[in-house]
Design a protein around this motif. Sequence first.
Motif: not given
Length: 141
Positions: A127-141
């Motif tokens: 995410g962003c540098a502000m504590g990942k206030m805006i974020s995304g997710v990777f699901m790693v298998d």
Amino acid sequence: MPFFSRIIKPLLALTLAAAVVSAQGCTKDSKPAEPTPAQQPTAAAAQPAKPGEPRTIALSVTEKGYEPSPITLKQGEPVKLVLTRTTEHTCANEIVLDEYGINTALPLNQPVEVAFTPTKTGKLVYGCAMGKMISGVFMVD
């Protein structure tokens, strides 16, 4: 004639409407509606990797955040993210992926490449540098 007016006219109107609707659905020129970005599968953002090359994934940074998300990755498979920030209306002007030491600026409307290889399975939040206030997710298998 009240019977004709009250019963037959509505039936004729209904029949005519049904004929028009069915005719519109049967034309050769009609094509299915384009899926919205939310309906598109996340695989559409990823290009299959050629042997020896990293898997390329296109990510957009919009007013909604990092899109698409979530994205499924494979443990040990190299990944090249191509991020393009398309808005100035959020704090997501960089990508931070703490686990891999990534903190990369995302200039407006310029694609930026970030490469890494997932080493652990599970949920990987970026995410962003502000504590990942805006974020995304990777699901790693």
